[in-house]
Design a protein around this motif. Structure first.
Motif, PDB file in Angstrom:
ATOM      1  N   GLN A  34       0.813  -1.214   0.000  1.00  0.00           N
ATOM      2  CA  GLN A  34       0.000   0.000   0.000  1.00  0.00           C
ATOM      3  C   GLN A  34       0.851   1.271   0.000  1.00  0.00           C
ATOM      4  O   GLN A  34       0.379   2.349   0.343  1.00  0.00           O
ATOM      5  CB  GLN A  34      -0.960  -0.005   1.185  1.00  0.00           C
ATOM      6  CG  GLN A  34      -2.015  -1.082   1.051  1.00  0.00           C
ATOM      7  CD  GLN A  34      -2.947  -1.121   2.237  1.00  0.00           C
ATOM      8  OE1 GLN A  34      -2.626  -0.659   3.326  1.00  0.00           O
ATOM      9  NE2 GLN A  34      -4.123  -1.697   2.029  1.00  0.00           N
ATOM     10  N   THR A  35       2.093   1.137  -0.423  1.00  0.00           N
ATOM     11  CA  THR A  35       2.994   2.284  -0.510  1.00  0.00           C
ATOM     12  C   THR A  35       2.718   3.056  -1.790  1.00  0.00           C
ATOM     13  O   THR A  35       2.434   2.473  -2.832  1.00  0.00           O
ATOM     14  CB  THR A  35       4.458   1.794  -0.480  1.00  0.00           C
ATOM     15  OG1 THR A  35       4.684   1.183   0.793  1.00  0.00           O
ATOM     16  CG2 THR A  35       5.434   2.922  -0.675  1.00  0.00           C
ATOM     17  N   ASP A  36       2.791   4.372  -1.723  1.00  0.00           N
ATOM     18  CA  ASP A  36       2.534   5.236  -2.875  1.00  0.00           C
ATOM     19  C   ASP A  36       3.840   5.744  -3.476  1.00  0.00           C
ATOM     20  O   ASP A  36       4.773   6.111  -2.755  1.00  0.00           O
ATOM     21  CB  ASP A  36       1.684   6.446  -2.461  1.00  0.00           C
ATOM     22  CG  ASP A  36       0.300   6.042  -2.002  1.00  0.00           C
ATOM     23  OD1 ASP A  36      -0.236   5.043  -2.518  1.00  0.00           O
ATOM     24  OD2 ASP A  36      -0.249   6.728  -1.113  1.00  0.00           O
ATOM     25  N   LEU A  37       3.862   5.780  -4.811  1.00  0.00           N
ATOM     26  CA  LEU A  37       5.016   6.248  -5.560  1.00  0.00           C
ATOM     27  C   LEU A  37       4.516   7.029  -6.765  1.00  0.00           C
ATOM     28  O   LEU A  37       3.551   6.622  -7.408  1.00  0.00           O
ATOM     29  CB  LEU A  37       5.857   5.049  -6.035  1.00  0.00           C
ATOM     30  CG  LEU A  37       6.947   5.314  -7.074  1.00  0.00           C
ATOM     31  CD1 LEU A  37       8.064   6.184  -6.496  1.00  0.00           C
ATOM     32  CD2 LEU A  37       7.504   4.007  -7.608  1.00  0.00           C
ATOM     33  N   ALA A  38       5.182   8.131  -7.075  1.00  0.00           N
ATOM     34  CA  ALA A  38       4.865   8.893  -8.280  1.00  0.00           C
ATOM     35  C   ALA A  38       6.095   8.933  -9.180  1.00  0.00           C
ATOM     36  O   ALA A  38       7.213   9.140  -8.710  1.00  0.00           O
ATOM     37  CB  ALA A  38       4.429  10.307  -7.917  1.00  0.00           C
ATOM     38  N   ILE A  39       5.858   8.730 -10.477  1.00  0.00           N
ATOM     39  CA  ILE A  39       6.906   8.829 -11.486  1.00  0.00           C
ATOM     40  C   ILE A  39       6.471   9.911 -12.462  1.00  0.00           C
ATOM     41  O   ILE A  39       5.361   9.841 -13.007  1.00  0.00           O
ATOM     42  CB  ILE A  39       7.105   7.492 -12.218  1.00  0.00           C
ATOM     43  CG1 ILE A  39       7.512   6.389 -11.235  1.00  0.00           C
ATOM     44  CG2 ILE A  39       8.136   7.636 -13.338  1.00  0.00           C
ATOM     45  CD1 ILE A  39       7.484   4.991 -11.811  1.00  0.00           C
ATOM     46  N   MET A  40       7.313  10.914 -12.634  1.00  0.00           N
ATOM     47  CA  MET A  40       6.998  12.008 -13.550  1.00  0.00           C
ATOM     48  C   MET A  40       8.051  12.089 -14.636  1.00  0.00           C
ATOM     49  O   MET A  40       9.243  11.942 -14.349  1.00  0.00           O
ATOM     50  CB  MET A  40       6.952  13.339 -12.806  1.00  0.00           C
ATOM     51  CG  MET A  40       5.807  13.475 -11.840  1.00  0.00           C
ATOM     52  SD  MET A  40       5.768  15.108 -11.078  1.00  0.00           S
ATOM     53  CE  MET A  40       5.649  16.157 -12.514  1.00  0.00           C
ATOM     54  N   LEU A  41       7.617  12.332 -15.843  1.00  0.00           N
ATOM     55  CA  LEU A  41       8.520  12.584 -16.960  1.00  0.00           C
ATOM     56  C   LEU A  41       8.314  14.036 -17.366  1.00  0.00           C
ATOM     57  O   LEU A  41       7.174  14.461 -17.601  1.00  0.00           O
ATOM     58  CB  LEU A  41       8.217  11.647 -18.129  1.00  0.00           C
ATOM     59  CG  LEU A  41       8.516  10.173 -17.830  1.00  0.00           C
ATOM     60  CD1 LEU A  41       7.261   9.444 -17.418  1.00  0.00           C
ATOM     61  CD2 LEU A  41       9.143   9.512 -19.020  1.00  0.00           C
ATOM     62  N   VAL A  42       9.410  14.785 -17.404  1.00  0.00           N
ATOM     63  CA  VAL A  42       9.326  16.226 -17.661  1.00  0.00           C
ATOM     64  C   VAL A  42      10.313  16.633 -18.747  1.00  0.00           C
ATOM     65  O   VAL A  42      11.252  15.904 -19.061  1.00  0.00           O
ATOM     66  CB  VAL A  42       9.590  17.042 -16.371  1.00  0.00           C
ATOM     67  CG1 VAL A  42       8.560  16.719 -15.287  1.00  0.00           C
ATOM     68  CG2 VAL A  42      11.002  16.818 -15.858  1.00  0.00           C
ATOM     69  N   GLY A  43      10.110  17.828 -19.285  1.00  0.00           N
ATOM     70  CA  GLY A  43      11.018  18.378 -20.272  1.00  0.00           C
ATOM     71  C   GLY A  43      12.269  18.948 -19.628  1.00  0.00           C
ATOM     72  O   GLY A  43      12.371  19.063 -18.399  1.00  0.00           O
ATOM     73  N   THR A  44      13.215  19.342 -20.473  1.00  0.00           N
ATOM     74  CA  THR A  44      14.493  19.842 -19.956  1.00  0.00           C
ATOM     75  C   THR A  44      14.341  21.141 -19.182  1.00  0.00           C
ATOM     76  O   THR A  44      15.087  21.372 -18.226  1.00  0.00           O
ATOM     77  CB  THR A  44      15.502  20.054 -21.104  1.00  0.00           C
ATOM     78  OG1 THR A  44      14.925  20.902 -22.088  1.00  0.00           O
ATOM     79  CG2 THR A  44      15.912  18.737 -21.727  1.00  0.00           C
ATOM     80  N   ASP A  45      13.358  21.977 -19.534  1.00  0.00           N
ATOM     81  CA  ASP A  45      13.174  23.237 -18.808  1.00  0.00           C
ATOM     82  C   ASP A  45      12.759  22.989 -17.367  1.00  0.00           C
ATOM     83  O   ASP A  45      13.330  23.567 -16.429  1.00  0.00           O
ATOM     84  CB  ASP A  45      12.171  24.143 -19.527  1.00  0.00           C
ATOM     85  CG  ASP A  45      10.838  23.463 -19.803  1.00  0.00           C
ATOM     86  OD1 ASP A  45      10.770  22.215 -19.807  1.00  0.00           O
ATOM     87  OD2 ASP A  45       9.846  24.192 -20.020  1.00  0.00           O
ATOM     88  N   VAL A  46      11.796  22.095 -17.168  1.00  0.00           N
ATOM     89  CA  VAL A  46      11.347  21.766 -15.811  1.00  0.00           C
ATOM     90  C   VAL A  46      12.464  21.069 -15.040  1.00  0.00           C
ATOM     91  O   VAL A  46      12.725  21.389 -13.875  1.00  0.00           O
ATOM     92  CB  VAL A  46      10.077  20.885 -15.848  1.00  0.00           C
ATOM     93  CG1 VAL A  46       9.710  20.388 -14.461  1.00  0.00           C
ATOM     94  CG2 VAL A  46       8.913  21.664 -16.464  1.00  0.00           C
ATOM     95  N   MET A  47      13.149  20.128 -15.690  1.00  0.00           N
ATOM     96  CA  MET A  47      14.228  19.403 -15.005  1.00  0.00           C
ATOM     97  C   MET A  47      15.355  20.350 -14.627  1.00  0.00           C
ATOM     98  O   MET A  47      15.935  20.228 -13.542  1.00  0.00           O
ATOM     99  CB  MET A  47      14.749  18.255 -15.866  1.00  0.00           C
ATOM    100  CG  MET A  47      15.764  17.390 -15.139  1.00  0.00           C
ATOM    101  SD  MET A  47      15.158  16.640 -13.595  1.00  0.00           S
ATOM    102  CE  MET A  47      14.736  15.014 -14.158  1.00  0.00           C
ATOM    103  N   SER A  48      15.664  21.318 -15.485  1.00  0.00           N
ATOM    104  CA  SER A  48      16.700  22.307 -15.161  1.00  0.00           C
ATOM    105  C   SER A  48      16.325  23.095 -13.912  1.00  0.00           C
ATOM    106  O   SER A  48      17.155  23.312 -13.030  1.00  0.00           O
ATOM    107  CB  SER A  48      16.911  23.271 -16.329  1.00  0.00           C
ATOM    108  OG  SER A  48      17.460  22.595 -17.428  1.00  0.00           O
TER     109      SER A  48
END
Length: 150
Positions: A34-48
């Motif tokens: 019942q553990t929660d995990l989020a995986i997000m994929l973002v562009g280079t601007d957000v990652m920067s």
């Protein structure tokens, strides 16, 4: 187990595969179902922006991990308490460059980075040579066992 995959990058990925990989890693590490995990994929601007804000380093990076409840791996027959594991943030554009250099697909690189990020959430690090050896061996084993089942 709640695994949320949110793709804001514009890069086409199989979100179900990321969720399946995360479930595989968390099960193998004896993390409470019942553990929660989020995986997000973002562009280079957000990652920067995230890279500067949280690591004080310029430019985009491949993966960042943001732990929440500081959960650690369980043992066979003894899983961790339920909780919020945290967020793994991936940048497909950076992963694509790394994949070309490594000679494999971007999808494989993103799966590797997802495994890497989840291990960071579980307290693994690679700052010291022994830590790196342990983490990278575990990362490889988890990824290979997942890939063998698909």
């Amino acid at each position: 187990m709640s695994i949320e995959v949110n793709n804001e990058s514009g890069y086409a990925v199989d979100e179900a595969e990321f969720a399946a990989l995360a479930r595989h890693v968390l099960d193998a590490m004896h993390v409470h179902p019942q553990t929660d995990l989020a995986i997000m994929l973002v562009g280079t601007d957000v990652m920067s922006e995230l890279h500067v804000q949280w690591m004080d380093e310029p430019g985009p990076t491949d993966v960042l991990s943001f732990p929440m409840d500081e959960l650690r791996p369980g043992r066979p027959g003894d899983v961790t308490p339920a909780g919020l594991l945290g967020d793994v943030v991936l940048c497909p554009e950076v992963a694509a460059r790394q994949a070309r250099d490594a000679g494999h697909s971007t999808a494989e690189e993103l799966l590797l980075l997802t495994t890497h990020g989840i291990l960071h959430l579980l307290g693994y690090d690679h700052a010291e040579p022994e830590e790196e050896k342990e983490m990278f061996a575990l990362q490889r084993q988890l990824l290979l066992t997942f890939l063998a089942t698909r």
